[in-house]
Design a protein around this motif. Structure first.
Motif, PDB file in Angstrom:
ATOM      1  N   TYR A   5     155.271 -12.065 -21.183  1.00 17.14           N
ATOM      2  CA  TYR A   5     155.466 -12.870 -19.981  1.00 17.14           C
ATOM      3  C   TYR A   5     156.975 -13.067 -19.804  1.00 17.14           C
ATOM      4  O   TYR A   5     157.674 -13.379 -20.767  1.00 17.14           O
ATOM      5  N   ARG A  65     153.965 -10.662 -15.862  1.00 18.04           N
ATOM      6  CA  ARG A  65     153.466 -10.316 -17.193  1.00 18.04           C
ATOM      7  C   ARG A  65     153.318  -8.805 -17.254  1.00 18.04           C
ATOM      8  O   ARG A  65     153.133  -8.140 -16.225  1.00 18.04           O
ATOM      9  N   ILE A  90     152.608 -12.998 -11.616  1.00 15.86           N
ATOM     10  CA  ILE A  90     151.989 -14.296 -11.876  1.00 15.86           C
ATOM     11  C   ILE A  90     152.286 -15.258 -10.736  1.00 15.86           C
ATOM     12  O   ILE A  90     151.387 -15.918 -10.211  1.00 15.86           O
ATOM     13  N   ASP A  91     153.553 -15.328 -10.314  1.00 20.17           N
ATOM     14  CA  ASP A  91     153.939 -16.316  -9.306  1.00 20.17           C
ATOM     15  C   ASP A  91     155.276 -15.904  -8.698  1.00 20.17           C
ATOM     16  O   ASP A  91     156.229 -15.640  -9.426  1.00 20.17           O
ATOM     17  N   TYR A 149     150.395 -22.995 -16.681  1.00 16.49           N
ATOM     18  CA  TYR A 149     149.311 -22.136 -16.226  1.00 16.49           C
ATOM     19  C   TYR A 149     148.321 -21.957 -17.384  1.00 16.49           C
ATOM     20  O   TYR A 149     148.750 -21.681 -18.510  1.00 16.49           O
ATOM     21  N   SER A 199     145.621 -12.804 -18.430  1.00 19.50           N
ATOM     22  CA  SER A 199     145.927 -13.252 -17.069  1.00 19.50           C
ATOM     23  C   SER A 199     146.038 -14.774 -17.043  1.00 19.50           C
ATOM     24  O   SER A 199     145.675 -15.459 -18.001  1.00 19.50           O
ATOM     25  N   THR A 200     146.530 -15.305 -15.949  1.00 19.47           N
ATOM     26  CA  THR A 200     146.744 -16.743 -15.846  1.00 19.47           C
ATOM     27  C   THR A 200     145.945 -17.334 -14.694  1.00 19.47           C
ATOM     28  O   THR A 200     145.656 -16.665 -13.696  1.00 19.47           O
TER      29      THR A 200
END
Length: 464
Positions: free
Chosen positions: A297, A320, A329-330, A361, A368-369
């Motif tokens: 990550y 990631r 992720i964001d 998260y 995964s998140t």
């Protein structure tokens, strides 16, 4: 974190695609034992043979290899497998030809072995230790029938690098001051502890050079036993560092190539872990961490992008990379910076350097998140780390402090270092020494004055 502004950007070629991620640890070959001291046993190596518990004999039927790719293989070469790839409680655990599917991927977590596809634990049916007890997958309960010991007598680590608890309060007092070990460096970042050599790796960044004003950097090694600092990887191009789970390489957020890299500690050889996202170069990867399954990550602010063109459309993001695939992720956090995992690998923390927030998260079994939530309010966040009790240590650049929070987000106190703190990591023989990088940034000509600081705390912690 380090920002530079300056000259006109020049075009560079787009680098697409990614390379494989750094591997997770390999435990070796031998018996795997569970409830009642009984061994994992498979009567035959043919496809579909159920795995059972049996009194330990030392025979080949009880020889297993825990591999770096997440598989567990029998002496026959077949893999520990959830029948039919089922995600249901009670699904049979068997051996089957190795095929790379999630049904054959296992992650050490909380003294259990979790199938990463289902999120369920390897389980001895009926909480029994009788010879012939068959194995299944079941929702993780923490029961004795779900606890396992790997080959060589190593207990499946509950918290990766951490010893077993319980742990007390992490700080000797609410407000602490770290001691200066050595100063005179231009800009220190990314400390990570190398247990094998009992030394600390860290990045020393220099002022920008060349047509694009990119900052070169070296990876240094500090050895507490001798008090020496040496350069181990010159021209590494690194910012944040993280020791790989197997201890054989150091993962690096490498802004020189706008990538994530891994450096082999024995040879210094560089391997690309992640080169871009959807055919576009990252801004300048900054901090990173690795999960127990090998997932990396990392944050991608634009602090070290220098005068190179923006290929991310103005977005700064959290990514990631797993099995060579980069996933977003964001991309809604302005200047994400420090990034940490809880010791059990189930919560990801990210500091929003420009948002005044620390976020968290949930991490799923496949790496995964889940949905983002606020964890704490804190402006100017930079790097950080966690301790073995799950407390979060978040560094703030502007005031030279490390802010410590409980897993629930309660403020526990602060540790002060130099005027501009950048990152922190635990190390030392007992894992209780917190190392902090902090100092005064350069005004030009490599005139920065950064130091490495340290302080002894009550709870051991993460080496990056």
């Amino acid at each position: 974190m380090k920002a530079h502004f300056g000259r006109i950007a020049v075009a560079v070629l787009c680098l697409a695609g990614v390379a494989i991620a750094a591997p997770a640890a390999e435990a070796g070959t031998g018996a795997i034992t569970g409830i009642g001291g009984k061994c994992l046993d498979v009567p035959a190596g043919t496809n579909g043979t159920r795995v059972q518990l049996w009194s330990c004999t030392g025979g080949t039927a009880q020889q297993w290899t825990v591999r770096s790719d997440g598989t567990i293989t029998a002496a026959s070469g077949t893999c520990l497998d959830v029948a039919g790839g089922s995600r249901a409680d009670g699904a049979a655990v068997q051996v089957y030809d190795c095929n790379g599917t999630g049904a054959q991927q296992w992650r050490p977590q909380n003294s259990t072995l979790v199938n990463t596809a289902s999120g369920k634990c390897l389980d001895a049916t009926g909480v029994s230790s009788a010879d012939g007890t068959q194995l299944q997958q079941w929702t993780c309960t923490g029961g004795t029938n779900q606890r396992w010991t790997l080959p060589g007598g190593t207990t499946v680590p509950a918290n990766g690098f951490c010893p077993d608890g319980p742990f007390g309060p992490p700080l000797p007092s609410e407000h602490l001051t770290a001691a200066n070990i050595r100063d005179g460096y231009n800009f220190l970042e990314g400390p990570t502890w190398d247990k094998a050599t009992q030394s600390l790796l860290l990045t020393n960044m220099h002022d920008g050079t060349g047509e694009d004003n990119v900052e070169p950097s070296d990876i240094l090694r500090y050895t507490p036993a001798t008090g020496t600092f040496t350069t181990v990887i010159p021209d590494a191009g690194s910012n944040g560092l993280a020791l790989s789970r197997d201890g054989k390489s150091v993962l690096a957020a490498t802004h020189d190539q706008r990538t994530v890299s891994a450096y082999d500690l024995a040879t210094g050889q560089r391997t690309t872990v992640a080169a871009g996202y959807q055919g576009r170069r990252f801004n300048s990867p900054n901090d990173l961490t690795q999960g127990p399954d090998g997932t990396v990550y990392f944050t991608d602010p634009d602090f070290q992008r220098a005068d190179r063109p923006d290929e991310m459309g103005g977005k700064t993001s959290v990514f990631r990379v797993r099995d060579g695939v980069v996933s977003l992720i964001d991309d809604t956090i302005r200047e994400p910076n420090g990034i940490e995992l809880s010791p059990d690998g189930t919560t990801l923390y990210v500091g929003g350097n420009a948002t005044g927030r620390i976020y968290r998260y949930p991490v799923n079994a496949d790496g995964s998140t889940g949905p983002r939530a606020d964890f704490a309010s804190l402006g100017g966040t930079d790097g950080g780390t966690v301790d073995c009790a799950g407390n979060v240590y978040q560094v703030t650049y502007g005031d030279g402090n490390v802010h410590v929070y409980s897993p629930s987000g309660q403020s526990l106190g602060t540790i002060s270092a130099g005027p501009n703190a950048t990152n922190a990591a635990f190390g030392g023989p007992d894992g209780k020494t917190l190392y902090i990088t902090s100092g005064t940034p350069s005004g030009g000509g490599d005139s920065g004055d950064f130091a490495l600081y340290s302080i002894q705390l009550n709870v051991p912690g993460w080496p990056y």
